[in-house]
Scaffold this motif. Structure first.
Motif, mmCIF file in Angstrom:
data_model
loop_
_atom_site.group_PDB
_atom_site.id
_atom_site.type_symbol
_atom_site.label_atom_id
_atom_site.label_comp_id
_atom_site.label_asym_id
_atom_site.label_seq_id
_atom_site.Cartn_x
_atom_site.Cartn_y
_atom_site.Cartn_z
ATOM 1 N N ASP A 112 0.662 -1.473 0.093
ATOM 2 C CA ASP A 112 -0.082 0.526 0.523
ATOM 3 C C ASP A 112 0.715 1.059 0.013
ATOM 4 O OD1 ASP A 112 1.277 0.228 2.821
ATOM 5 O OD2 ASP A 112 -1.415 0.181 3.731
ATOM 6 N N LYS A 113 -0.119 2.796 0.322
ATOM 7 C CA LYS A 113 0.726 3.605 0.027
ATOM 8 C C LYS A 113 1.999 4.041 0.620
ATOM 9 C CE LYS A 113 -2.790 6.834 1.699
ATOM 10 N NZ LYS A 113 -2.730 6.130 2.986
ATOM 11 N N ASP A 114 2.261 2.540 1.985
ATOM 12 C CA ASP A 114 2.564 3.461 3.323
ATOM 13 C C ASP A 114 3.978 2.115 3.384
ATOM 14 O OD1 ASP A 114 1.611 5.646 3.957
ATOM 15 O OD2 ASP A 114 -0.666 3.828 5.227
ATOM 16 N N GLY A 115 3.829 1.878 2.394
ATOM 17 C CA GLY A 115 4.802 0.238 1.669
ATOM 18 C C GLY A 115 4.375 -1.210 3.015
ATOM 19 N N ARG A 116 3.655 -1.045 3.739
ATOM 20 C CA ARG A 116 2.461 -2.140 3.637
ATOM 21 C C ARG A 116 2.409 -3.619 2.511
ATOM 22 N NH1 ARG A 116 0.456 1.195 7.682
ATOM 23 N NH2 ARG A 116 -1.105 0.920 6.515
ATOM 24 N N LEU A 117 3.472 -4.498 3.142
ATOM 25 C CA LEU A 117 3.456 -6.069 2.233
ATOM 26 C C LEU A 117 1.181 -6.102 2.215
ATOM 27 C CD1 LEU A 117 4.483 -7.124 0.177
ATOM 28 C CD2 LEU A 117 4.307 -9.102 2.053
ATOM 29 N N ILE A 118 0.659 -5.869 0.608
ATOM 30 C CA ILE A 118 -0.652 -6.241 0.611
ATOM 31 C C ILE A 118 -0.448 -7.939 0.339
ATOM 32 C CG2 ILE A 118 -2.970 -5.787 -0.011
ATOM 33 C CD1 ILE A 118 -2.233 -3.310 0.621
ATOM 34 N N GLU A 119 -0.438 -8.044 -0.555
ATOM 35 C CA GLU A 119 0.072 -8.961 -1.617
ATOM 36 C C GLU A 119 0.618 -9.359 -2.280
ATOM 37 O OE1 GLU A 119 -3.725 -8.573 -4.517
ATOM 38 O OE2 GLU A 119 -5.279 -8.817 -2.938
ATOM 39 N N VAL A 120 1.313 -11.234 -2.634
ATOM 40 C CA VAL A 120 2.306 -11.516 -2.997
ATOM 41 C C VAL A 120 1.382 -11.734 -4.435
ATOM 42 C CG1 VAL A 120 3.993 -12.668 -3.491
ATOM 43 C CG2 VAL A 120 3.430 -11.436 -0.981
ATOM 44 N N GLU A 121 1.615 -11.726 -5.663
ATOM 45 C CA GLU A 121 1.912 -11.656 -6.513
ATOM 46 C C GLU A 121 2.876 -12.819 -7.275
ATOM 47 O OE1 GLU A 121 0.721 -8.483 -9.220
ATOM 48 O OE2 GLU A 121 -1.332 -8.509 -8.734
ATOM 49 N N GLY A 122 2.503 -13.920 -7.850
ATOM 50 C CA GLY A 122 3.049 -14.604 -9.007
ATOM 51 C C GLY A 122 2.905 -15.266 -10.171
ATOM 52 N N ILE A 123 4.389 -15.343 -10.076
ATOM 53 C CA ILE A 123 4.141 -16.293 -11.774
ATOM 54 C C ILE A 123 4.859 -17.150 -11.389
ATOM 55 C CG2 ILE A 123 5.071 -15.868 -14.094
ATOM 56 C CD1 ILE A 123 4.731 -13.028 -13.429
ATOM 57 N N ILE A 124 3.871 -18.497 -12.116
ATOM 58 C CA ILE A 124 5.147 -19.594 -11.689
ATOM 59 C C ILE A 124 5.519 -20.037 -13.821
ATOM 60 C CG2 ILE A 124 4.936 -22.342 -11.564
ATOM 61 C CD1 ILE A 124 4.063 -20.883 -9.147
ATOM 62 N N ILE A 125 6.162 -20.258 -14.235
ATOM 63 C CA ILE A 125 6.707 -20.802 -15.539
ATOM 64 C C ILE A 125 7.647 -22.438 -15.050
ATOM 65 C CG2 ILE A 125 8.339 -19.777 -17.305
ATOM 66 C CD1 ILE A 125 7.894 -17.302 -16.612
ATOM 67 N N ASP A 126 6.886 -23.058 -16.394
ATOM 68 C CA ASP A 126 7.502 -24.045 -16.584
ATOM 69 C C ASP A 126 8.605 -24.528 -16.822
ATOM 70 O OD1 ASP A 126 7.301 -26.673 -16.745
ATOM 71 O OD2 ASP A 126 5.530 -28.067 -17.199
ATOM 72 N N ILE A 127 9.696 -24.657 -16.724
ATOM 73 C CA ILE A 127 11.173 -24.438 -17.553
ATOM 74 C C ILE A 127 11.655 -26.446 -17.437
ATOM 75 C CG2 ILE A 127 11.792 -22.219 -16.519
ATOM 76 C CD1 ILE A 127 13.497 -23.464 -14.515
ATOM 77 N N THR A 128 11.052 -27.040 -16.815
ATOM 78 C CA THR A 128 11.371 -28.673 -17.492
ATOM 79 C C THR A 128 12.290 -28.358 -18.095
ATOM 80 O OG1 THR A 128 9.855 -28.737 -16.364
ATOM 81 C CG2 THR A 128 10.775 -30.431 -16.951
#
Ligand code: C2E
Ligand code: MG
Length: 767
Positions: free
Chosen positions: A282-298
């Motif tokens: 948020d604007k005060d720098g508090r962590l609200i969420e973590v977005e994640g991307i998972i890419i298959d690199i097998t």
């Protein structure tokens, strides 16, 4: 799309005069004065300032009107409206004309002008429909009405066009957006990427995950509902690393983190993925969420591994290349320094490889190198590493070499394997190899020094005529080569009758009476003189000759016993040593022992077998029952060197042992060392308690004999103080006297016997 201001009007009437009237009425206000008033009445002053200019066209018949509309459309200048007369003889009437006009241009606004009705209005509307584009004007016309209609309908045309245009652009935009979204959706669905969102607080609950996680065999809803979603997705081996990456995301000002881990699929398999975390604050720098991307690199990883493998292997032979060999060498060196079993390196260079290339061509040379590589691999263990260093040079890293002699043995094996003929396109090729060996020995400076030393040893092999191996040090070279030669000779020793038995009396200490003889083997080597068993028994154990050797010893000992018996000499027992390796084929051993006893008409109790504590422990571990079978048969068993290794009293009971032979080390120390004396007394007491005998081994002095004798009446002993091992003739003399006379001094004094012991060769110093 036509969006110009369209004031084009088509006048359709069979009477030219009516056209004139329309033109006057619809002429611009400043052109026709008498209309100004009407317009002023109708539209006020505004119109005056912006007079409307209609573009008028005339058609006198329906057919002509249709032509004009068609032409106007072709020119992209459609009419906004038409005034159509109801009756236009001889052609179509107004209604039919309108029908035809709308077939050409459905947008055309129409005013149907009529003085009287040929149709009822209901019929007209029923036929034409489209009431939104049709007005009826009854004659006589009112000028203002005409102008109003012309103004209103041309404006309406314009507005309808614009509305349609806006509507269609809107529709187009909506369609485009919908297509974009569905494209995006298809891309996400088909891509190997999984998107997800976590709430930004330590348990990190999963609040969204894209649908394509189902492609990995997971139930999306179940994941979202599970507090343990991470455990279902992350391979246990990688969970700690992933946890650490998450911890980095929690750090203030963290820009995110990226980590590769194994994603568990629903069926329990694994895929390699790259995972990126993007913190949302948020604007005060508090962590609200973590977005994640998972890419298959097998696949990417597999390719990387293939490339890495290519970088590590030699293209021609598929063996390890120089870099890989060097890496393994450094690892092995480090491990050996930390106490791992020593390893060795062998450098190989094919002799006269160049001439193969020159005479048979490079393709055959290549085939030869490949075949050499395969043979080397077949000769080595999985834990060893075979590498091609370039050209015709190969190297082997022998893991867990142990003693240097094993590197020598491997070198000999490799030489033999490479020497066998090769067949290439009908050509028989033979090649030999020169080998340089550097084993890891403590104190050697480093892996690079080992390589240099192996290289020098290889040069020595080449210098001295090729087709041989050498160690980096002369000493080792001699020792190992000696040993290898000895191993070869040993195979022939039995056939050539080079073995001989000596007998060491076992004496009852109180009476000096001989109660047994221990058979000890010696080897009269044709060039090295008499060799002690300590020199060749370990070699025999290694190359398997121990089985034939052991059988020979047993046969000879039994034969001698038979001779003594036949002479009426009362020897209670003859002792024979058995090594662990003789037990490998246990039933064969049992058969040969019983057969030999029968052959010489002896009783099982005439024989005693010496086995070490270590052998007993191994037999128990491998559930080898042969010793128990022998015991049941009545054969006696003694534990050699008792007290020096495991000293397990359990074995003594389990195997129904007859004698404990106290190790020489205790006897030696017993006079000066109270602990050793106490140990001896404890062993004697224990043996007496369970009713078995004790034999003190290696008694060298009268003091030692006296100390042992003092422990009990039945104690027996053997040692140089009583007698060395002696040849059969001398042993027979002892037996005739039935007792030995202890020597007044220690073992160094020559006893003047016929024993070959005095001839034992210094080769006992060999490893
Ligand atoms: P071992 O069974 O402990 O045999 C006793 C060894 O101690 C013999 O050595 C003997 O000569 C030596 N010895 C006897 N009294 C004294 C003494 O007062 N002082 C010292 N220093 N040594 C004494 P040897 O003949 O060299 O045999 C060594 C070992 O070789 C034997 O130890 C036995 O384990 C093995 N061995 C000998 N013959 C055979 C055999 O036919 N088969 C097998 N498998 N092993 C044998
Ligand atoms: Mg023995």
């Amino acid at each position: 799309m036509t969006t110009f201001e369209n004031r084009r009007i088509l006048l359709v009437d069979d009477m030219p005069a009516v056209h004139e009237d329309y033109r006057k009425i619809l002429a611009p206000a400043d052109v026709v004065g008498d209309l100004n008033q009407d317009e002023a009445l109708l539209f006020g002053e505004v119109l005056r300032a912006t007079p409307v200019r209609f573009e008028l066209d005339s058609a006198y018949q329906g057919v002509e009107a249709v032509d004009k509309v068609r032409a106007a459309l072709r020119a992209d200048l459609p009419y906004a409206m038409a005034f159509v007369d109801m009756r236009m003889p001889p052609g179509w009437d107004g209604v039919e004309t309108i029908e035809r006009l709308w077939q050409e241009d459905a947008r055309l606004q129409i005013v149907l002008c009529t003085a009287y009705s040929d149709y009822s209005w209901t019929d007209v509307f029923a036929r034409l429909g489209a009431l939104d584009r049709l007005l009826i004007l009854k004659k006589p016309f009112d000028n203002i009405e005409i102008r109003q209609m012309a103004s209103a309908l041309t404006v309406k045309w314009q507005m309808t066009q614009e509305a349609a245009f806006h509507m269609s652009s809107l529709e187009q935009a909506v369609a485009e957006r919908t297509r974009e979204l569905s494209d995006a959706n298809i891309i996400v669905q088909n891509s190997p990427v999984i998107l997800y969102r976590l709430r930004g607080e330590p348990a990190f609950p999963l609040i969204y995950i894209s649908h394509n996680v189902t492609k990995f065999g997971h139930d999306r809803a179940a994941l979202l509902a599970s507090p343990n979603w991470a455990a279902s997705l992350i391979d246990p081996a990688d969970q700690a690393d992933v946890g650490a990456a998450m911890a980095r995301v929690l750090e203030k000002d963290s820009q995110g983190a990226s980590i590769e881990f194994r994603l568990r699929t629903g069926d329990g398999a694994c895929r390699w993925v790259e995972n990126r975390y993007i913190p949302v604050r948020d604007k005060d720098g508090r962590l609200i969420e973590v977005e994640g991307i998972i890419i298959d690199i097998t696949e990417h990883k597999a390719t990387e591994e293939r490339i890495a493998l290519l970088a590590r292997t030699d293209g021609l032979t598929g063996l390890a290349n120089w870099g890989t060999f060097n890496d393994r060498l450094h690892q092995a060196f480090g491990a050996a320094q930390r106490g791992a079993v020593p390893f060795g390196i062998l450098y190989l260079d094919l002799d006269h490889f160049k001439s193969v290339n020159d005479t048979l061509g490079h393709p055959v040379g290549d085939q030869l190198l490949q075949e050499v590589g395969q043979r080397l691999v077949r000769c080595t263990r999985d834990s060893d590493l075979v590498a091609r260093l370039g050209g015709d040079e190969f190297a082997v890293l022998q893991a867990e070499m142990g003693e240097p002699a094993n590197a020598g043995a491997l070198a000999a094996k490799l030489q033999a394997a490479l020497a066998a003929p090769y067949q290439f396109n009908g050509n028989e090729v033979r090649i030999s190899v020169s080998i340089g060996i550097c084993p890891y020995v403590s104190g050697i400076q480093g892996p690079d020094i080992m390589l240099e030393q192996a290289d020098l040893a290889l040069y020595r092999s080449k210098d001295e005529g090729r087709n041989q191996y050498h160690f980096h040090s002369d000493d080792l070279d001699r020792q190992v080569i000696d040993r290898a030669a000895l191993a070869g000779d040993l195979r022939k020793a039995i056939e050539h009758n080079e073995l001989e038995l000596e007998y060491q009396p076992q004496v009852e200490l109180s009476s000096q009476n001989i109660v047994g003889m221990e058979a000890l083997v010696r080897w009269n080597h044709p060039t090295r003189g008499v060799l002690a068993p300590g020199v060749f028994i370990p070699i025999a154990e290694k190359n398997g000759t121990i089985v034939a050797l052991g059988q020979w010893v047993l046969d000879q000992a039994c034969r001698q016993m038979r001779l003594w018996r036949d002479e009426g000499l009362a020897l209670p027992v003859i002792a024979v040593n058995l090594s662990l390796f003789q037990f490998k084929n246990d039933q064969e051993l049992f058969r040969s022992i019983t057969a030999t006893i029968a052959k010489w008409h002896l009783a099982p109790a005439d024989l005693e077998f010496d086995v070490t504590e270590a052998t007993l422990a191994q037999l128990k571990w491998t559930k080898n029952e042969v010793l128990l079978q022998l015991h049941e048969l009545g054969v006696k068993i003694a534990i050699d060197d008792f007290g020096s290794e495991y000293s397990s009293f359990d074995y003594v009971r389990a195997y129904g042992v007859n004698h404990l032979k106290i190790a020489q080390s205790f006897i030696k120390k017993s006079v000066d060392d109270a602990d050793s004396a106490a140990t001896i007394r404890a062993i004697v007491n224990f043996a007496r308690d369970i009713g078995i005998g004790v034999i003190g081994q290696g008694i060298e002095t009268e003091q030692q004999r006296a100390l042992l004798a003092s422990t009990g009446l039945a104690t027996q002993g053997q040692g140089f103080h009583l007698s060395k091992a002696v040849g059969a003739i001398r042993a027979t003399e002892f037996l005739r006297q039935s007792r030995v006379v202890p020597q007044p001094c220690d073992r160094n004094i020559d006893q003047g016997t016929t024993s070959v012991s005095g001839r034992l060769n210094a080769a006992s110093e060999l490893p």
